[in-house]
Design a protein around this motif. Structure first.
Motif, PDB file in Angstrom:
ATOM      1  N   VAL A  57      98.699  45.630  54.350  1.00 22.57           N
ATOM      2  CA  VAL A  57      98.774  46.787  53.451  1.00 22.57           C
ATOM      3  C   VAL A  57      97.532  46.844  52.561  1.00 22.57           C
ATOM      4  O   VAL A  57      96.904  47.906  52.393  1.00 22.57           O
ATOM      5  N   LEU A  58      97.172  45.717  51.988  1.00 21.49           N
ATOM      6  CA  LEU A  58      95.996  45.664  51.126  1.00 21.49           C
ATOM      7  C   LEU A  58      94.738  46.062  51.884  1.00 21.49           C
ATOM      8  O   LEU A  58      93.925  46.860  51.389  1.00 21.49           O
ATOM      9  N   VAL A  59      94.563  45.534  53.071  1.00 24.80           N
ATOM     10  CA  VAL A  59      93.374  45.843  53.884  1.00 24.80           C
ATOM     11  C   VAL A  59      93.293  47.342  54.160  1.00 24.80           C
ATOM     12  O   VAL A  59      92.224  47.959  54.033  1.00 24.80           O
ATOM     13  N   ALA A  60      94.404  47.959  54.535  1.00 27.37           N
ATOM     14  CA  ALA A  60      94.406  49.393  54.828  1.00 27.37           C
ATOM     15  C   ALA A  60      94.013  50.205  53.599  1.00 27.37           C
ATOM     16  O   ALA A  60      93.222  51.158  53.679  1.00 27.37           O
ATOM     17  N   ASN A  61      94.548  49.835  52.436  1.00 29.31           N
ATOM     18  CA  ASN A  61      94.229  50.565  51.211  1.00 29.31           C
ATOM     19  C   ASN A  61      92.783  50.354  50.784  1.00 29.31           C
ATOM     20  O   ASN A  61      92.117  51.279  50.304  1.00 29.31           O
ATOM     21  N   VAL A  62      92.287  49.135  50.952  1.00 32.88           N
ATOM     22  CA  VAL A  62      90.888  48.869  50.617  1.00 32.88           C
ATOM     23  C   VAL A  62      89.964  49.679  51.513  1.00 32.88           C
ATOM     24  O   VAL A  62      88.990  50.287  51.032  1.00 32.88           O
ATOM     25  N   ARG A  63      90.259  49.737  52.785  1.00 32.71           N
ATOM     26  CA  ARG A  63      89.419  50.517  53.697  1.00 32.71           C
ATOM     27  C   ARG A  63      89.426  51.995  53.336  1.00 32.71           C
ATOM     28  O   ARG A  63      88.380  52.671  53.393  1.00 32.71           O
ATOM     29  N   LEU A  64      90.580  52.519  52.941  1.00 30.49           N
ATOM     30  CA  LEU A  64      90.650  53.921  52.526  1.00 30.49           C
ATOM     31  C   LEU A  64      89.826  54.132  51.260  1.00 30.49           C
ATOM     32  O   LEU A  64      89.062  55.110  51.156  1.00 30.49           O
ATOM     33  N   ALA A  65      89.961  53.243  50.298  1.00 27.93           N
ATOM     34  CA  ALA A  65      89.170  53.355  49.066  1.00 27.93           C
ATOM     35  C   ALA A  65      87.677  53.297  49.372  1.00 27.93           C
ATOM     36  O   ALA A  65      86.884  54.075  48.824  1.00 27.93           O
ATOM     37  N   GLN A  66      87.284  52.392  50.243  1.00 27.93           N
ATOM     38  CA  GLN A  66      85.868  52.264  50.594  1.00 27.93           C
ATOM     39  C   GLN A  66      85.330  53.533  51.235  1.00 27.93           C
ATOM     40  O   GLN A  66      84.157  53.865  51.066  1.00 27.93           O
ATOM     41  N   SER A  67      86.184  54.259  51.946  1.00 27.19           N
ATOM     42  CA  SER A  67      85.733  55.499  52.592  1.00 27.19           C
ATOM     43  C   SER A  67      85.451  56.600  51.571  1.00 27.19           C
ATOM     44  O   SER A  67      84.744  57.570  51.872  1.00 27.19           O
ATOM     45  N   ILE A  68      85.992  56.467  50.364  1.00 24.19           N
ATOM     46  CA  ILE A  68      85.796  57.461  49.304  1.00 24.19           C
ATOM     47  C   ILE A  68      84.637  57.074  48.394  1.00 24.19           C
ATOM     48  O   ILE A  68      83.911  57.942  47.886  1.00 24.19           O
ATOM     49  N   LEU A  69      84.441  55.775  48.193  1.00 28.49           N
ATOM     50  CA  LEU A  69      83.423  55.284  47.281  1.00 28.49           C
ATOM     51  C   LEU A  69      82.034  55.342  47.903  1.00 28.49           C
ATOM     52  O   LEU A  69      81.871  55.210  49.114  1.00 28.49           O
ATOM     53  N   ASP A  70      81.028  55.508  47.034  1.00 33.21           N
ATOM     54  CA  ASP A  70      79.633  55.563  47.494  1.00 33.21           C
ATOM     55  C   ASP A  70      78.944  54.211  47.417  1.00 33.21           C
ATOM     56  O   ASP A  70      77.820  54.068  47.907  1.00 33.21           O
ATOM     57  N   VAL A  71      79.571  53.253  46.762  1.00 32.10           N
ATOM     58  CA  VAL A  71      78.958  51.939  46.533  1.00 32.10           C
ATOM     59  C   VAL A  71      79.946  50.855  46.946  1.00 32.10           C
ATOM     60  O   VAL A  71      81.140  51.126  47.128  1.00 32.10           O
ATOM     61  N   PRO A  72      79.499  49.617  47.087  1.00 28.19           N
ATOM     62  CA  PRO A  72      80.416  48.532  47.477  1.00 28.19           C
ATOM     63  C   PRO A  72      81.541  48.331  46.467  1.00 28.19           C
ATOM     64  O   PRO A  72      81.397  48.582  45.274  1.00 28.19           O
ATOM     65  N   LEU A  73      82.660  47.833  46.989  1.00 29.83           N
ATOM     66  CA  LEU A  73      83.850  47.547  46.195  1.00 29.83           C
ATOM     67  C   LEU A  73      84.056  46.043  46.138  1.00 29.83           C
ATOM     68  O   LEU A  73      84.005  45.355  47.163  1.00 29.83           O
ATOM     69  N   ALA A  74      84.302  45.539  44.930  1.00 37.04           N
ATOM     70  CA  ALA A  74      84.647  44.125  44.738  1.00 37.04           C
ATOM     71  C   ALA A  74      86.070  44.037  44.200  1.00 37.04           C
ATOM     72  O   ALA A  74      86.521  44.926  43.470  1.00 37.04           O
ATOM     73  N   LEU A  75      86.772  42.970  44.553  1.00 33.00           N
ATOM     74  CA  LEU A  75      88.145  42.773  44.105  1.00 33.00           C
ATOM     75  C   LEU A  75      88.289  41.420  43.429  1.00 33.00           C
ATOM     76  O   LEU A  75      87.696  40.431  43.867  1.00 33.00           O
ATOM     77  N   GLU A  76      89.111  41.395  42.381  1.00 29.79           N
ATOM     78  CA  GLU A  76      89.238  40.228  41.503  1.00 29.79           C
ATOM     79  C   GLU A  76      90.587  39.536  41.691  1.00 29.79           C
ATOM     80  O   GLU A  76      91.630  40.200  41.795  1.00 29.79           O
ATOM     81  N   ASN A  77      90.569  38.212  41.669  1.00 30.45           N
ATOM     82  CA  ASN A  77      91.803  37.423  41.607  1.00 30.45           C
ATOM     83  C   ASN A  77      92.437  37.574  40.235  1.00 30.45           C
ATOM     84  O   ASN A  77      91.739  37.681  39.226  1.00 30.45           O
ATOM     85  N   ILE A  78      93.770  37.615  40.174  1.00 27.42           N
ATOM     86  CA  ILE A  78      94.432  37.861  38.895  1.00 27.42           C
ATOM     87  C   ILE A  78      95.168  36.616  38.404  1.00 27.42           C
ATOM     88  O   ILE A  78      95.405  35.663  39.153  1.00 27.42           O
ATOM     89  N   ALA A  79      95.562  36.654  37.120  1.00 25.81           N
ATOM     90  CA  ALA A  79      96.425  35.630  36.543  1.00 25.81           C
ATOM     91  C   ALA A  79      97.879  36.002  36.797  1.00 25.81           C
ATOM     92  O   ALA A  79      98.238  37.181  36.776  1.00 25.81           O
ATOM     93  N   ALA A  80      98.714  35.010  37.048  1.00 22.51           N
ATOM     94  CA  ALA A  80     100.127  35.268  37.352  1.00 22.51           C
ATOM     95  C   ALA A  80     100.996  34.270  36.612  1.00 22.51           C
ATOM     96  O   ALA A  80     100.593  33.131  36.363  1.00 22.51           O
ATOM     97  N   VAL A  81     102.200  34.692  36.272  1.00 19.20           N
ATOM     98  CA  VAL A  81     103.178  33.778  35.679  1.00 19.20           C
ATOM     99  C   VAL A  81     104.292  33.467  36.665  1.00 19.20           C
ATOM    100  O   VAL A  81     105.213  32.712  36.355  1.00 19.20           O
TER     101      VAL A  81
END
Length: 266
Positions: A117-141
């Protein structure tokens, strides 16, 4: 030190401080707080001085199972164009489900189904953006049960399948080690460093046995030590200090920025 250098998160409350702080090479801005056609004058002034400004989104919900809100991605793209930014970013998380918005960055189950699911959404976002996309690891409890991948494996496969880059938040590594027992050194050993965009650093505090990544306290020595551990593996292109509340004096901010620079340059 890489091409970005030492940066700080631009906030309206810090705009005058950032303009006079020594040793600030670039800034990161929360994309949702900006309008592409009406940028704050103090941010425009920094850009005119030659400081890069990189938009950082918090609401794309790229890991969500619901259809991606492409309007939010388009807004991110517009802000990036207005700032002439070389890169944009968001998080490995979801923030919306069932018509509700959590108001927080929620961790993903580390399963192959969630990764798809994440990969599909990232690919869709990348198709809209003009520049590279970076993703961050988050903090969790909390950690979802039945994980099929470690976090470093999950992120590595994400970058392999999408070509996205990574923001490694060292403070989040420390928070997760404290709260859910992850091993930050194993994480650092498993990350594809060639995909690194830059690094985040922030402060936090422990309350009632839970470590809170507040972005409102000084960076702990233990988090600085993890940054030094990261530096043994790679020369980060940039390191960014995040501060979102209880803003300190200019001298205190300058000292924190200097400590970051020392940790990565020796």
């Amino acid at each position: 030190m890489g091409e970005l250098g030492i940066g700080i998160g631009w906030r309206h409350e810090l705009d005058l401080s950032i303009a006079r702080l020594p040793g600030v090479d670039w800034v990161e801005v929360v994309a949702e707080n900006l309008h592409a056609d009406h940028l704050p004058e103090t941010l425009v002034a920094l850009r005119k001085r030659g400081l890069p400004a990189l938009p950082h989104a918090v609401s794309l919900s790229l890991g969500g199972a619901e259809p991606l809100d492409t309007g939010r991605v388009q807004h991110l793209a517009e802000v990036a164009r207005a700032l002439d930014a070389p890169l944009v970013s968001d998080h490995v998380c979801f923030v919306r489900a069932g018509g509700l918005d959590s108001g927080h960055l929620m961790p993903l189950p580390r399963t192959r189904e969630a990764l798809d699911v994440l990969v599909a959404n990232v690919r869709l976002a990348q198709s809209i953006l003009d520049v590279p996309l970076a993703l961050e690891n988050i903090a969790a409890v909390l950690d979802w049960p039945d994980a099929e991948l470690t976090e470093e494996q999950f992120l590595t496969e994400l970058t392999d399948r999408t070509g996205c880059r990574l923001i490694i938040d060292v403070a989040n590594l420390y928070a997760n080690a404290r709260n859910i027992g992850t091993d930050p050194v194993a994480f650092l050993d498993g990350i594809p460093w060639e995909r690194l965009a830059y690094v985040h650093m922030a402060g936090g505090i422990e309350r009632d046995g839970v470590y809170h990544d507040t972005h409102a306290h000084p960076v702990l020595p233990e988090v600085l030590a993890l940054l030094t551990e990261l530096r043994r593996r790679t020369d980060p292109p940039g390191v960014l200090l995040e501060r979102d509340d209880d803003y300190p004096t200019d001298d205190e901010l300058a000292a924190e920025l200097s400590a970051l620079r020392t940790a990565v340059t020796g």
